[in-house]
Design a protein around this motif. Structure first.
Motif, PDB file in Angstrom:
ATOM      1  N   ILE A 256       0.827  -1.208   0.000  1.00 39.34           N
ATOM      2  CA  ILE A 256       0.000   0.000   0.000  1.00 39.34           C
ATOM      3  C   ILE A 256       0.859   1.255   0.000  1.00 39.34           C
ATOM      4  N   PHE A 262      -3.815   9.020  -0.986  1.00 38.70           N
ATOM      5  CA  PHE A 262      -5.067   8.342  -1.310  1.00 38.70           C
ATOM      6  C   PHE A 262      -5.492   8.640  -2.742  1.00 38.70           C
ATOM      7  N   PHE A 265      -3.999   6.084  -4.909  1.00 41.68           N
ATOM      8  CA  PHE A 265      -4.651   4.791  -4.679  1.00 41.68           C
ATOM      9  C   PHE A 265      -6.028   4.761  -5.344  1.00 41.68           C
ATOM     10  N   SER A 339     -11.209   5.016   1.036  1.00 42.16           N
ATOM     11  CA  SER A 339     -10.342   5.905   1.813  1.00 42.16           C
ATOM     12  C   SER A 339     -10.017   5.280   3.164  1.00 42.16           C
ATOM     13  N   TYR A 342      -7.529   2.454   2.783  1.00 41.44           N
ATOM     14  CA  TYR A 342      -6.174   2.973   2.563  1.00 41.44           C
ATOM     15  C   TYR A 342      -5.503   3.344   3.886  1.00 41.44           C
TER      16      TYR A 342
END
Length: 357
Positions: A256, A262, A265, A339, A342
């Motif tokens: 990650i 974010f 991502f 979110s 993450y």
């Protein structure tokens, strides 16, 4: 008189190599700095290209690029092992002209890649480790079999409609239980080969169900390994995420922390809106067509469960539906859930229900 033979030396110089890779043949285009050199075709073997480059451009630094495709990442690894910088790029990110779109060939593709590479216009996609790619293959195969099973079930219902066979009331919303399969097997059909066709369809469904069951057991073993156990436990604390979804996320993401924010991502998953803004005019459109097909659908599916199990998501969904459709509202919820996923993985924390922000 002694003749001194001088050999070209490319020390400190860069040769850019655009590759269009296919099963039997590769199309190669070479650039020196931003100057086009030549193009050629070769067999589909990285070692052949490595020998050609090192023989013709001794001591040069090599940068190669290829579009992501059917062959995975093994080619990139062979070039990297030979000390050459090789990137795999998203085909949609390679600059294209209108003329190029109307006259697309393998040769022009390799030249387009090489030109963009020499101009510094390409960004590589993430190359997973061989272990992650191996685990990912198992998870993806389970998803493919699930799709095959759905198609097989649809074929059976289509077959029944074609011959005017109506389902009993108790099987109208059947999920292919043992009782439903038993009814299909005992169904009287006057024509021999129609009966044979249905029998073969049923056998395929049963075979796929058995394979999926076995794969599910394999994945349960995988999710308990040291490689995934801790992260999977965090993900499975999120409402709607089970072992399969957790493994799908972990094998596709790998790490990650490779996503700096974010925003990056979300861009990878594809839950961000399209935007067309210029000057003082700002316009945001629907959800982006660029997305990870498996992960985005899993996140949306998980979000439907989250609005039932997490009071905070229930409140947020009800608030959204007051000013937009349910479909758009669940997309907003999916973005919220993504979110949270993450930051849970970044901070190594479990999910807490009822938290508004």
């Amino acid at each position: 008189m002694t003749k001194i033979q001088q050999i070209a030396d490319f020390t400190g110089q860069t040769i850019y190599v655009g590759m269009d890779v296919h099963l039997k043949k590769w199309n190669i285009t070479l650039y020196h700095e931003q100057q086009y050199l030549r193009k050629f075709q070769q067999e589909s073997n990285p070692q052949t290209l490595i020998r050609h480059l090192t023989n013709h451009f001794p001591n040069a630094h090599f940068k190669l690029a290829d579009e992501a495709g059917f062959c995975g990442f093994w080619i990139q690894r062979e070039f990297a092992q030979a000390g050459m910088e090789c990137m795999v790029v998203n085909a949609a990110d390679v600059p294209q002209t209108d003329k190029g779109m109307k006259t697309k060939t393998d040769t022009t593709d390799s030249r387009r890649i090489g030109q963009a590479l020499s101009g510094g216009m390409l960004k590589p996609i993430h190359v997973p480790s061989e272990e992650t790619e191996s685990d990912r293959a198992l998870v993806r195969y389970r998803h493919k079999l699930k799709s095959d099973l759905l198609r097989s079930k649809t074929r059976i219902k289509s077959f029944l409609h074609k011959f005017g066979i109506k389902l009993p009331e108790e099987f109208n919303n059947s999920k292919y239980t043992l009782a439903f399969l038993k009814w299909l097997k005992e169904l009287e059909i006057p024509h021999v080969f129609s009966r044979l066709t249905l029998s073969r369809m049923i056998q395929q469904v049963e075979y796929l169900q058995s394979q999926i069951l076995q794969l599910t057991r394999d994945l349960r073993v995988l999710v308990r390994t040291d490689r995934y156990a801790n992260h999977a436990k965090i993900l499975m604390s999120v409402p709607g995420i089970g072992a399969l979804t957790a493994l799908s996320l972990l094998t596709e993401i790998e790490d990650i922390r490779r996503f700096k924010t974010f925003y990056h991502f979300n861009s990878f998953i594809g839950l961000c809106p399209t935007e067309f803004s210029s000057g003082e005019t700002e316009h945001k459109g629907g959800i982006t067509p660029r997305h990870h097909s498996v992960l985005r659908s899993l996140i949306v599916e998980m979000s439907w469960t989250a609005i039932r199990l997490d009071p905070a998501m229930t409140i947020a969904y009800n608030d959204y539906t007051k000013r937009m459709t349910g479909k758009r509202a669940i997309t907003r919820i999916a973005r919220k859930m993504l979110s949270r996923i993450y930051y849970l993985l970044i901070k190594q924390q479990s999910y807490e229900k009822g938290v508004i922000k």
